[in-house]
Enzyme design. Structure first.
Site, PDB file in Angstrom:
ATOM      1  N   TYR A  93       0.867  -1.182   0.000  1.00  0.00           N
ATOM      2  CA  TYR A  93       0.000   0.000   0.000  1.00  0.00           C
ATOM      3  C   TYR A  93       0.899   1.224   0.000  1.00  0.00           C
ATOM      4  O   TYR A  93       1.833   1.312   0.805  1.00  0.00           O
ATOM      5  CB  TYR A  93      -0.890  -0.020   1.249  1.00  0.00           C
ATOM      6  CG  TYR A  93      -1.741   1.217   1.453  1.00  0.00           C
ATOM      7  CD1 TYR A  93      -2.893   1.441   0.699  1.00  0.00           C
ATOM      8  CD2 TYR A  93      -1.395   2.164   2.409  1.00  0.00           C
ATOM      9  CE1 TYR A  93      -3.672   2.569   0.896  1.00  0.00           C
ATOM     10  CE2 TYR A  93      -2.174   3.294   2.618  1.00  0.00           C
ATOM     11  CZ  TYR A  93      -3.312   3.491   1.860  1.00  0.00           C
ATOM     12  OH  TYR A  93      -4.075   4.605   2.062  1.00  0.00           O
ATOM     13  N   ASP A 105       9.546   2.649  -0.948  1.00  0.00           N
ATOM     14  CA  ASP A 105       8.574   3.342  -0.106  1.00  0.00           C
ATOM     15  C   ASP A 105       8.944   3.049   1.351  1.00  0.00           C
ATOM     16  O   ASP A 105       8.614   1.996   1.895  1.00  0.00           O
ATOM     17  CB  ASP A 105       7.165   2.842  -0.426  1.00  0.00           C
ATOM     18  CG  ASP A 105       6.117   3.559   0.421  1.00  0.00           C
ATOM     19  OD1 ASP A 105       6.496   4.253   1.394  1.00  0.00           O
ATOM     20  OD2 ASP A 105       4.920   3.417   0.128  1.00  0.00           O
ATOM     21  N   LYS A 130       5.638   9.471   8.285  1.00  0.00           N
ATOM     22  CA  LYS A 130       5.514   8.982   9.661  1.00  0.00           C
ATOM     23  C   LYS A 130       6.604   9.540  10.585  1.00  0.00           C
ATOM     24  O   LYS A 130       6.516  10.677  11.001  1.00  0.00           O
ATOM     25  CB  LYS A 130       5.445   7.456   9.665  1.00  0.00           C
ATOM     26  CG  LYS A 130       4.230   6.951   8.821  1.00  0.00           C
ATOM     27  CD  LYS A 130       3.874   5.528   9.105  1.00  0.00           C
ATOM     28  CE  LYS A 130       2.865   4.965   8.127  1.00  0.00           C
ATOM     29  NZ  LYS A 130       1.465   5.192   8.453  1.00  0.00           N
TER      30      LYS A 130
HETATM   31  N1  HOZ Z   1      -0.157   3.028   6.315  1.00  0.00           N
HETATM   32  C1  HOZ Z   1      -1.106   3.195   7.347  1.00  0.00           C
HETATM   33  C2  HOZ Z   1      -1.887   1.938   7.565  1.00  0.00           C
HETATM   34  N2  HOZ Z   1      -1.272   0.815   7.105  1.00  0.00           N
HETATM   35  C3  HOZ Z   1      -1.960   4.361   7.074  1.00  0.00           C
HETATM   36  C4  HOZ Z   1      -2.957   4.614   8.134  1.00  0.00           C
HETATM   37  C5  HOZ Z   1      -4.261   5.041   7.542  1.00  0.00           C
HETATM   38  O1  HOZ Z   1      -4.581   4.616   6.418  1.00  0.00           O
HETATM   39  O2  HOZ Z   1      -4.951   5.783   8.223  1.00  0.00           O
END
Ligand code: HOZ
Length: 425
Positions: free
Chosen positions: A144, A239, A267
């Site tokens: 993702y 990423d 982050k």
């Molecule tokens: N990458 C985070 C979750 N895997 C993002 C958090 C979100 O989507 O709020």
């Protein structure tokens, strides 16, 4: 555990915010029930609107490597708060943060600050396309990279949790610019390049996947991607939104000794405030406007509060390299004795308890987990004051604020769940 206030707030929230949340992963759709509405955090602990206390392994989904309210970050914010919250003009602090990032991550010769991981990945692939003059992006199933249109194809995180294969609202022609392959399958990536290599602008990959649960790269996978990109004139984009400054000060690329062309960061880099970045080879980064033709912009980019928090965070990590050994030992203790029937994946302070006895190496094996057993485990832990990500398809995070006592309590609570095998049925 009384959650009456959270329940009332959740009902109210659902009237006015889609699903009651500002990001789908918070809505507990994968596990059911009501998410605790959080009032404050301190160190490794969270406190909800009903006064319940939890040991927190979500850490705001990754940024809080020092736990909640770490003194260096809070002090830095106090110092800048009264000087203005946004200027939309260059500041000395942005230069300081950019220099710090380059010190920590040497492949990042030049960097552009943005506000979120999504912006970072969106900008990085636009740049890769602008630099190479090619349209296609190769991504991996279950990875993702934020909610960028063309990257929401076979995506993990909330998409996996909600069981959405491909989101509505993305024109098929956008999705068609994304080629996918199974994570950890170098052979599939090779096949994709054999077929369409002349059109692939970049490969984008989470070097340690964190959005289908935590899945480490197979030996040779990242190196193989590097070679493939070199052989075909494509760019390698790591990423590191999740792994950056977490697995090592220099991120996963330091841990695995891989030099990408571009890196996306988020982050931890913002110390818990909205800040992210993309950067890499100077010859590529110079193609970004105003020095180059690839346009990317942002009113709040380089925001003084976020930048100050980021500087404080990175300076602290740089001055305390022993933190990485501490994180390793705490996380190792947490994951040391997985009960039979469970597979625990861990890289440094990222981990996932997968409800399957089989190895989890890609999206298919992650999806084969017993989601109902996970759901029961999740609620057992929550009801006993342990706050895990509410999905099998997310990573957990240990912070430097977690104490031996936190870990001991967490292991004991988990063990109590597994001691009664009936709970697994
Ligand atoms: N990458 C985070 C979750 N895997 C993002 C958090 C979100 O989507 O709020």
């Amino acid at each position: 555990m009384n959650r009456a206030r959270s329940e009332a707030l959740f009902r109210q929230a659902q009237e006015i915010i889609p699903g009651g949340v500002n990001s789908p992963v918070r809505a507990f759709r994968g596990v059911g029930g009501t998410p605790p509405f959080i009032e404050r955090g301190a160190g490794s602990h969270l406190f909800d609107a009903d006064g319940n206390e939890y040991i927190d392994y979500v850490g705001s989904w990754g940024p809080l490597i020092l736990g909640h309210c770490p003194a260096p970050v809070i002090d830095a914010l106090r110092q800048v708060l009264e000087r203005g919250t946004s200027f939309g003009a260059p500041t000395a602090r942005e230069v300081e943060l950019a220099s710090l990032i380059r010190e920590c991550v040497p492949s990042v010769e030049m960097v552009r600050l943005v506000n979120s991981g999504t912006e970072a990945t969106m900008s990085a692939i636009r740049l890769a396309r602008g630099f190479t003059g090619r349209d296609l992006v190769l991504k991996f199933e279950g990875c993702y990279h934020g909610h960028v249109d063309s990257l929401l194809v076979k995506a993990g995180s909330g998409m996996a949790t909600l069981g959405i294969a491909d989101t509505a609202g993305v024109p098929p022609s956008f999705a068609a610019t994304t080629v996918t392959a199974p994570f950890n399958s170098l052979a599939s990536a090779q096949a994709a390049f054999a077929e369409r290599g002349a059109h692939i602008a970049c490969v984008i990959v989470e070097p340690v996947a964190g959005n289908m649960g935590c899945i480490p790269p197979a030996p040779g996978f990242l190196e193989g991607l590097r070679d493939l990109c070199d052989a075909h004139g494509a760019l390698l984009v790591l990423d590191e939104v999740m792994t950056g400054f977490r697995l090592a000060l220099g991120g996963a690329q330091q841990l695995y000794n891989i030099r990408p062309d571009l890196t996306t960061m988020g982050k931890i880099i913002g110390g818990g405030l909205p800040l992210a970045a993309y950067g890499g080879r100077a010859d590529i980064m110079r193609r970004v406007a105003p020095t180059g033709p690839v346009y990317q912009a942002g009113t709040l980019s380089g925001n003084p509060l976020a930048v100050s928090a980021g500087i404080a965070m990175l300076r602290y990590l740089q001055a305390h390299p022993e933190i990485y050994a501490l994180l390793e030992s705490r996380a190792a203790a947490l994951c040391a004795h997985p009960p039979a029937g469970l597979t625990v994946n861990r890289v440094g302070s990222m981990f996932t308890f997968f409800f399957t006895p089989h190895p989890v190496t890609d999206y298919e094996s992650a999806k084969a987990c017993d989601l109902d057993a996970f759901r029961r485990f999740f609620h057992w832990m929550l009801d006993h004051g342990i706050y895990l990500a509410p999905s099998q398809f997310e990573a957990g995070f240990v912070s430097a604020a977690h104490t031996e006592e936190d870990i001991r309590r967490t292991v004991e609570t988990a063990q109590a769940f597994f001691d009664d095998r009936n709970r697994l049925k």
